[in-house]
Design an enzyme around this catalytic site. Structure first.
Site, PDB file in Angstrom:
ATOM      1  N   CYS A   2    -122.069  50.261   8.188  1.00 55.12           N
ATOM      2  CA  CYS A   2    -122.800  51.016   9.206  1.00 55.12           C
ATOM      3  C   CYS A   2    -123.817  51.943   8.537  1.00 55.12           C
ATOM      4  O   CYS A   2    -123.614  52.409   7.424  1.00 55.12           O
ATOM      5  CB  CYS A   2    -121.914  51.884  10.107  1.00 55.12           C
ATOM      6  SG  CYS A   2    -120.614  50.977  10.924  1.00 55.12           S
ATOM      7  N   ARG A  29    -127.223  47.627   6.477  1.00 52.11           N
ATOM      8  CA  ARG A  29    -125.834  48.057   6.435  1.00 52.11           C
ATOM      9  C   ARG A  29    -125.020  47.515   7.606  1.00 52.11           C
ATOM     10  O   ARG A  29    -123.803  47.711   7.672  1.00 52.11           O
ATOM     11  CB  ARG A  29    -125.750  49.583   6.438  1.00 52.11           C
ATOM     12  CG  ARG A  29    -126.493  50.237   5.290  1.00 52.11           C
ATOM     13  CD  ARG A  29    -126.358  51.736   5.351  1.00 52.11           C
ATOM     14  NE  ARG A  29    -124.992  52.134   5.104  1.00 52.11           N
ATOM     15  CZ  ARG A  29    -124.460  52.318   3.905  1.00 52.11           C
ATOM     16  NH1 ARG A  29    -125.203  52.163   2.840  1.00 52.11           N
ATOM     17  NH2 ARG A  29    -123.214  52.666   3.764  1.00 52.11           N
ATOM     18  N   TRP A  76    -121.764  47.991  11.777  1.00 49.89           N
ATOM     19  CA  TRP A  76    -121.095  46.798  11.275  1.00 49.89           C
ATOM     20  C   TRP A  76    -119.646  46.950  11.735  1.00 49.89           C
ATOM     21  O   TRP A  76    -118.917  47.824  11.264  1.00 49.89           O
ATOM     22  CB  TRP A  76    -121.175  46.726   9.744  1.00 49.89           C
ATOM     23  CG  TRP A  76    -120.659  45.434   9.194  1.00 49.89           C
ATOM     24  CD1 TRP A  76    -121.336  44.246   9.130  1.00 49.89           C
ATOM     25  CD2 TRP A  76    -119.375  45.204   8.610  1.00 49.89           C
ATOM     26  NE1 TRP A  76    -120.537  43.294   8.551  1.00 49.89           N
ATOM     27  CE2 TRP A  76    -119.334  43.839   8.222  1.00 49.89           C
ATOM     28  CE3 TRP A  76    -118.249  45.991   8.380  1.00 49.89           C
ATOM     29  CZ2 TRP A  76    -118.223  43.270   7.616  1.00 49.89           C
ATOM     30  CZ3 TRP A  76    -117.141  45.415   7.778  1.00 49.89           C
ATOM     31  CH2 TRP A  76    -117.132  44.070   7.400  1.00 49.89           C
ATOM     32  N   ASN A 100    -119.574  56.308   9.751  1.00 48.18           N
ATOM     33  CA  ASN A 100    -119.520  55.142   8.874  1.00 48.18           C
ATOM     34  C   ASN A 100    -118.251  55.284   8.051  1.00 48.18           C
ATOM     35  O   ASN A 100    -118.059  56.299   7.386  1.00 48.18           O
ATOM     36  CB  ASN A 100    -120.774  55.135   7.980  1.00 48.18           C
ATOM     37  CG  ASN A 100    -120.634  54.204   6.792  1.00 48.18           C
ATOM     38  OD1 ASN A 100    -119.939  53.195   6.881  1.00 48.18           O
ATOM     39  ND2 ASN A 100    -121.275  54.531   5.691  1.00 48.18           N
ATOM     40  N   GLY A 101    -117.388  54.270   8.108  1.00 54.74           N
ATOM     41  CA  GLY A 101    -116.132  54.337   7.349  1.00 54.74           C
ATOM     42  C   GLY A 101    -114.978  53.878   8.225  1.00 54.74           C
ATOM     43  O   GLY A 101    -115.197  53.236   9.257  1.00 54.74           O
ATOM     44  N   GLU A 461    -123.051  30.887  -7.637  1.00 52.93           N
ATOM     45  CA  GLU A 461    -124.022  31.758  -6.981  1.00 52.93           C
ATOM     46  C   GLU A 461    -124.961  30.961  -6.063  1.00 52.93           C
ATOM     47  O   GLU A 461    -125.278  31.400  -4.947  1.00 52.93           O
ATOM     48  CB  GLU A 461    -124.811  32.536  -8.052  1.00 52.93           C
ATOM     49  CG  GLU A 461    -125.961  33.384  -7.551  1.00 52.93           C
ATOM     50  CD  GLU A 461    -125.567  34.459  -6.546  1.00 52.93           C
ATOM     51  OE1 GLU A 461    -124.372  34.719  -6.355  1.00 52.93           O
ATOM     52  OE2 GLU A 461    -126.485  35.032  -5.915  1.00 52.93           O
ATOM     53  N   LYS A 465    -125.373  31.648  -2.104  1.00 54.97           N
ATOM     54  CA  LYS A 465    -126.667  31.911  -1.446  1.00 54.97           C
ATOM     55  C   LYS A 465    -126.825  30.992  -0.241  1.00 54.97           C
ATOM     56  O   LYS A 465    -127.201  31.426   0.835  1.00 54.97           O
ATOM     57  CB  LYS A 465    -127.857  31.674  -2.403  1.00 54.97           C
ATOM     58  CG  LYS A 465    -128.119  32.715  -3.419  1.00 54.97           C
ATOM     59  CD  LYS A 465    -128.678  34.016  -2.905  1.00 54.97           C
ATOM     60  CE  LYS A 465    -127.598  34.982  -2.562  1.00 54.97           C
ATOM     61  NZ  LYS A 465    -127.093  35.849  -3.557  1.00 54.97           N
ATOM     62  N   GLU A 468    -124.172  31.798   2.677  1.00 54.70           N
ATOM     63  CA  GLU A 468    -124.222  33.093   3.370  1.00 54.70           C
ATOM     64  C   GLU A 468    -125.429  33.228   4.287  1.00 54.70           C
ATOM     65  O   GLU A 468    -125.402  34.012   5.224  1.00 54.70           O
ATOM     66  CB  GLU A 468    -124.151  34.262   2.390  1.00 54.70           C
ATOM     67  CG  GLU A 468    -125.390  34.478   1.569  1.00 54.70           C
ATOM     68  CD  GLU A 468    -125.298  35.695   0.648  1.00 54.70           C
ATOM     69  OE1 GLU A 468    -124.704  36.697   1.037  1.00 54.70           O
ATOM     70  OE2 GLU A 468    -125.836  35.611  -0.470  1.00 54.70           O
ATOM     71  N   HIS A 484    -110.434  16.930 -11.125  1.00 56.68           N
ATOM     72  CA  HIS A 484    -109.095  17.480 -10.871  1.00 56.68           C
ATOM     73  C   HIS A 484    -108.873  17.788  -9.393  1.00 56.68           C
ATOM     74  O   HIS A 484    -107.926  18.485  -9.044  1.00 56.68           O
ATOM     75  CB  HIS A 484    -108.882  18.730 -11.729  1.00 56.68           C
ATOM     76  CG  HIS A 484    -108.991  18.461 -13.199  1.00 56.68           C
ATOM     77  ND1 HIS A 484    -108.089  17.677 -13.871  1.00 56.68           N
ATOM     78  CD2 HIS A 484    -109.932  18.826 -14.120  1.00 56.68           C
ATOM     79  CE1 HIS A 484    -108.450  17.576 -15.151  1.00 56.68           C
ATOM     80  NE2 HIS A 484    -109.575  18.269 -15.320  1.00 56.68           N
ATOM     81  N   LYS A 583    -125.314  44.646   3.775  1.00 56.03           N
ATOM     82  CA  LYS A 583    -125.676  44.666   2.356  1.00 56.03           C
ATOM     83  C   LYS A 583    -124.830  45.623   1.536  1.00 56.03           C
ATOM     84  O   LYS A 583    -124.477  45.325   0.409  1.00 56.03           O
ATOM     85  CB  LYS A 583    -127.155  45.026   2.214  1.00 56.03           C
ATOM     86  CG  LYS A 583    -127.639  44.872   0.796  1.00 56.03           C
ATOM     87  CD  LYS A 583    -129.084  44.501   0.723  1.00 56.03           C
ATOM     88  CE  LYS A 583    -129.504  44.202  -0.696  1.00 56.03           C
ATOM     89  NZ  LYS A 583    -129.057  42.865  -1.132  1.00 56.03           N
TER      90      LYS A 583
HETATM   91  C1  F6R Z   1    -124.497  38.253  -1.759  1.00 55.15           C
HETATM   92  C2  F6R Z   1    -124.370  39.681  -2.021  1.00 55.15           C
HETATM   93  C3  F6R Z   1    -123.014  40.261  -2.107  1.00 55.15           C
HETATM   94  C4  F6R Z   1    -122.978  41.477  -3.064  1.00 55.15           C
HETATM   95  C5  F6R Z   1    -121.607  42.146  -3.027  1.00 55.15           C
HETATM   96  C6  F6R Z   1    -121.529  43.294  -4.004  1.00 55.15           C
HETATM   97  O1  F6R Z   1    -125.827  37.844  -1.759  1.00 55.15           O
HETATM   98  O2  F6R Z   1    -125.339  40.387  -2.118  1.00 55.15           O
HETATM   99  O3  F6R Z   1    -122.068  39.318  -2.488  1.00 55.15           O
HETATM  100  O4  F6R Z   1    -123.269  41.038  -4.345  1.00 55.15           O
HETATM  101  O5  F6R Z   1    -121.365  42.629  -1.733  1.00 55.15           O
HETATM  102  O6  F6R Z   1    -122.480  44.263  -3.720  1.00 55.15           O
HETATM  103  P1  F6R Z   1    -123.033  45.238  -4.818  1.00 55.15           P
HETATM  104  O7  F6R Z   1    -123.714  44.430  -5.853  1.00 55.15           O
HETATM  105  O8  F6R Z   1    -123.969  46.137  -4.086  1.00 55.15           O
HETATM  106  O9  F6R Z   1    -121.858  45.971  -5.385  1.00 55.15           O
END
Ligand code: F6R
Length: 588
Positions: A2, A29, A76, A100-101, A461, A465, A468, A484, A583
C-alpha cells in the site's frame, strides 16, 4: 504494501490534485483500490474507488472534494477483498486514517470494540485502529492522547496517517517497519517514499521504527517510541529519488529496459570495492527475494569461482524461520531494489541479533531505504527510480555490482566489464527479432526456460519475467536437470527457450537441447554468432553480440526482458501493473 500520502498546503489551497499525483507515483505499491479524504469547513470528506487510480480520478471529476489538508491511499489488499468498503481512508465519526502494514492483534481489538458497541464497515485490519481512536475520543481524550494510546494498543507493522475532525490543522503519522518520509518545501507532506512527495518538497526526514510525528503547515515535531521529542536529520531530495515519468515510451518497463546500458555504465563508475573488503571473511551469505534472489544466485557462481569463498544464497522469507546456522565471520549480502522488502530486512536483522561477528552489506537501489540504513556498508546500484513492477534495470545493475565484487581481484575480468554497456546497447537492437518470437508464443499456456551454469539463474529470471506480467505459466530449469523430471512437460507446442552461447558450457547445453528437440518442436535459441553456427534452421535463433562468457548473465537478461515485455503488450495486459503484484513488498 500500500502507498500512503498526506499533504498540508502552506497557503490553504486545495491539496486533492497533489494527493492524486502523489498516489500515481505510489501505485507501484498496490492498485487494488484508491481513496482520498480532506478535512475543512465541511468536516471530513472522503472519496474511494475500487481498482486503479484512474477510477478515483474519474470519480473526483464528477464529485469533486476540496480541502487544504488531506490524506490518500492506494491499496494492496491483505485483509478483505478489493472492494470499496475495504478501501482506505477508513472513516469514523471524527477520524480518518490510512494504513500500510498489518495489525496482527486486530481480532482481539475488534472483538473488544464490538463488545463496547462500536460498529465496523469493512473486513480490514486497519479499521480497528480508526475505531480505537474514535473510542479514545469518546472517552474524552484529545487527539494526541488518543493517537498515543492507539500506538500502544496495536501490534504489527504500520505506517499510519491520521486526521482528526477536531484537529483540522494537523496530520498525525507513525511508523513501524513500513516506510515513511516527511517532506518540507512548498507544502508539508508525508509519504511512503520520497518520490511521491518530491514535487512539493525539497527536504526529507525519514522516520525510524517506533517514531511518530505531528505535522502542521509550520513544520513537524518528531517523537520516539517513549513519546520523547527527538531531532531528526533533514536530507535534500536528490534526482535519484525522483520519478521522471515515461519519457515518451508507452510503458515504464520498456523505458527501464532501454535505460540499462546507462544504468550499468553508472554502476560501473561508482561502487569501488575496498581493497580489504573480503579480508577475514570465511563465507558469504546472500539474502534476497524474487528477482534480487536470482541476482544472488548468479553471485554465487561468480564468488565461488573467482574469490573461492563458499557462498550460500537464501530466500529471505524462509531464512529466519528455519533456525539457520550462522557461522562466524560471514559476509552477509542483502540484495534489494526497493531497500524496503520486509522479508529481506527481517532476515538481515535476524543475523544481526544472532551473530555479532558477521559483516552486513547491502546492494540497494534506494539510498536511505530501511535496508541501506541498517547495513554496515552499501553498494548503490545506479539504476535510478524503477517504477515498472517487473524489475529490469535494477536487476542488471545488481549483477554489475556483484560482478565488480567477484572480479575485484581479477584485473582482466574487471577490464572486460567495460565492454558491457555497449554490448547491452547492441542487444536492445534485437527488439524486431524478438517481436517475431513474441507473436509465436503469445498464445501459449506454458513456457520452459533452460540454461546452465551462471545462465541457469537467468533462465529462472526469464521465466519469472514472463509469468509475472503476461500470466503465461513459465518455469526455468537447469538444462541438465530436465531428464530428472521436467522433460515430461515437453510437447509439440510448449516453447523451450534455451540460453546457449558459445563457451565452456556450450557442448553440454547443445546436447541438452538435442534431447529437448527430439521431443518438442518449438525451440527458441538465444546465442551468439559462434554458437548459432552449430544449429540448423529447425530452431528459432536470436543472435546476441559476443562478449566474455563470464558476463553472459547480464547480457542475456536483456532479450528475455524484451520478450516478456512484447508478449505482454501483444496480449493487451497491463505491463507496468500486473495483477495482484506490488513493487515494494513491505508485508510478510
Ligand atoms: C520481480 C520483482 C520481485 C522483486 C522482489 C524483491 O520482477 O521485482 O521479485 O525482486 O519483490 O524486491 P526487492 O528487490 O525490492 O527487495
Amino acid at each position: 504494501m500500500c502507498g500512503i500520502i498526506g499533504i498540508i498546503s502552506k497557503c490553504n489551497s486545495n491539496v486533492v490534485f497533489d494527493i492524486v499525483n502523489g498516489l500515481e507515483k505510489l501505485e507501484y505499491r498496490g492498485y487494488d483500490s484508491a481513496g482520498v479524504v480532506v478535512v475543512g469547513d465541511n468536516g471530513l470528506q472522503r472519496l474511494r474507488t475500487v481498482g486503479k487510480l484512474k477510477n478515483l480520478e474519474d470519480k473526483l471529476k464528477v464529485n469533486p472534494i476540496s480541502g487544504a489538508i488531506g490524506i490518500g491511499h492506494t491499496r494492496w489488499a491483505t485483509h478483505g477483498k478489493a472492494t470499496e468498503e475495504n478501501a482506505h481512508p477508513v472513516l469514523t465519526k471524527d477520524v480518518a486514517l490510512v494504513h500500510n502494514g498489518i495489525i496482527e492483534n486486530y481480532k482481539e481489538l475488534k472483538s473488544d470494540l464490538l463488545q463496547k458497541g462500536y460498529k465496523f464497515e469493512s473486513q480490514t485490519d486497519s479499521e480497528v485502529a480508526a475505531v480505537y481512536l474514535q473510542m479514545q475520543l469518546d472517552n474524552g481524550f484529545d487527539p494526541r492522547e488518543a493517537f498515543r494510546k492507539m500506538l500502544r494498543a496495536v501490534k504489527g507493522t504500520y505506517a499510519f496517517l491520521v486526521i482528526f475532525k477536531n484537529r483540522p490543522d494537523m496530520i498525525f503519522c507513525a511508523r513501524n517497519k513500513s516506510p515513511m518520509a516527511v517532506g518540507f518545501g512548498k507544502d508539508v507532506c508525508v509519504g511512503s517514499d520520497a518520490s511521491s512527495i518530491s514535487a512539493n518538497c525539497s527536504e526529507i526526514v525519514y522516520l525510524d521504527d517506533g517514531d511518530y510525528a505531528e505535522v502542521t503547515k509550520n513544520g513537524a515535531t518528531f517523537f520516539d517510541n517513549d513519546f520523547k521529542v527527538v531531532d531528526k536529520c533533514r536530507v535534500a531530495v536528490t534526482d535519484d529519488l525522483i520519478n521522471t515519468g515515461k519519457g515518451g515510451y508507452s510503458h515504464y518497463m520498456i523505458k527501464e529496459i532501454m535505460e540499462q546500458p546507462s544504468a550499468i555504465r553508472k554502476t560501473l563508475l561508482s561502487n569501488d570495492v575496498p581493497e580489504a573488503f573480503f579480508d577475514n571473511i570465511s563465507r558469504i551469505l546472500i539474502l534476497a527475494c524474487g528477482t534480487s534472489y536470482h541476482a544472488g544466485l548468479v553471485g554465487k557462481y561468480w564468488f565461488e569461482k573467482y574469490l573461492r569463498i563458499p557462498t550460500h544464497v537464501e530466500i529471505a522469507s524462509e531464512y529466519r524461520y528455519r533456525s539457520p546456522v550462522i557461522e562466524d565471520n560471514t559476509l552477509v549480502l542483502v540484495i534489494t531494489q526497493s531497500g524496503e522488502t520486509i522479508d529481506s530486512l527481517e532476515a538481515m536483522e535476524y543475523v544481526k541479533k544472532n551473530n555479532s561477528t558477521c559483516r552486513l552489506a547491502a546492494i540497494s537501489n534506494v539510498l536511505n531505504s530501511a535496508i541501506s540504513r541498517s547495513a554496515d556498508c552499501v553498494f548503490h546500484t545506479e539504476a535510478g527510480v524503477e517504477v515498472g513492477v517487473a524489475s529490469t534495470k535494477a536487476f542488471t545493475a545488481q549483477l554489475t555490482v556483484l560482478a565488480k565484487l567477484a572480479f575485484s581481484k581479477n584485473s582482466k575480468l574487471l577490464s572486460q566489464l567495460q565492454n558491457l554497456p555497449q554490448a547491452c546497447e547492441d542487444s536492445l537492437l534485437l527488439k524486431n527479432d524478438i517481436d517475431k518470437i513474441a507473436y509465436k508464443i503469445k498464445d501459449c499456456v506454458n513456457a520452459i526456460y533452460l540454461g546452465r551454469d551462471s545462465l541457469y539463474p537467468i533462465a529462472l529470471e526469464g521465466a519469472l519475467k514472463l509469468k509475472e506480467i503476461s500470466y503465461i505459466h513459465a518455469e526455468g530449469f537447469a538444462a541438465g536437470e530436465m531428464k530428472h523430471g521436467p522433460i515430461a512437460l515437453i510437447d509439440d507446442v510448449v516453447p523451450i527457450i534455451c540460453l546457449c552461447p558459445s563457451g565452456d558450457m556450450f557442448d553440454k547445453m547443445f546436447s541438452n537441447i538435442q534431447v529437448a528437440q527430439a521431443r518438442g518442436k518449438n525451440i527458441i535459441l538465444f546465442t551468439d554468432s559462434v554458437g548459432a553456427g552449430s544449429f540448423d534452421g529447425s530452431v528459432e535463433k536470436i543472435i546476441l553480440p559476443s562478449i566474455n562468457q563470464e558476463l553472459y548473465p547480464i547480457l542475456y537478461s536483456i532479450p528475455l526482458q524484451l520478450l516478456a515485455y512484447v508478449v505482454t503488450v501483444l496480449k493487451g495486459e497491463d505491463v507496468d501493473k500486473p495483477r495482484n503484484l506490488a513493487k515494494s513488498v513491505t508485508v510478510e
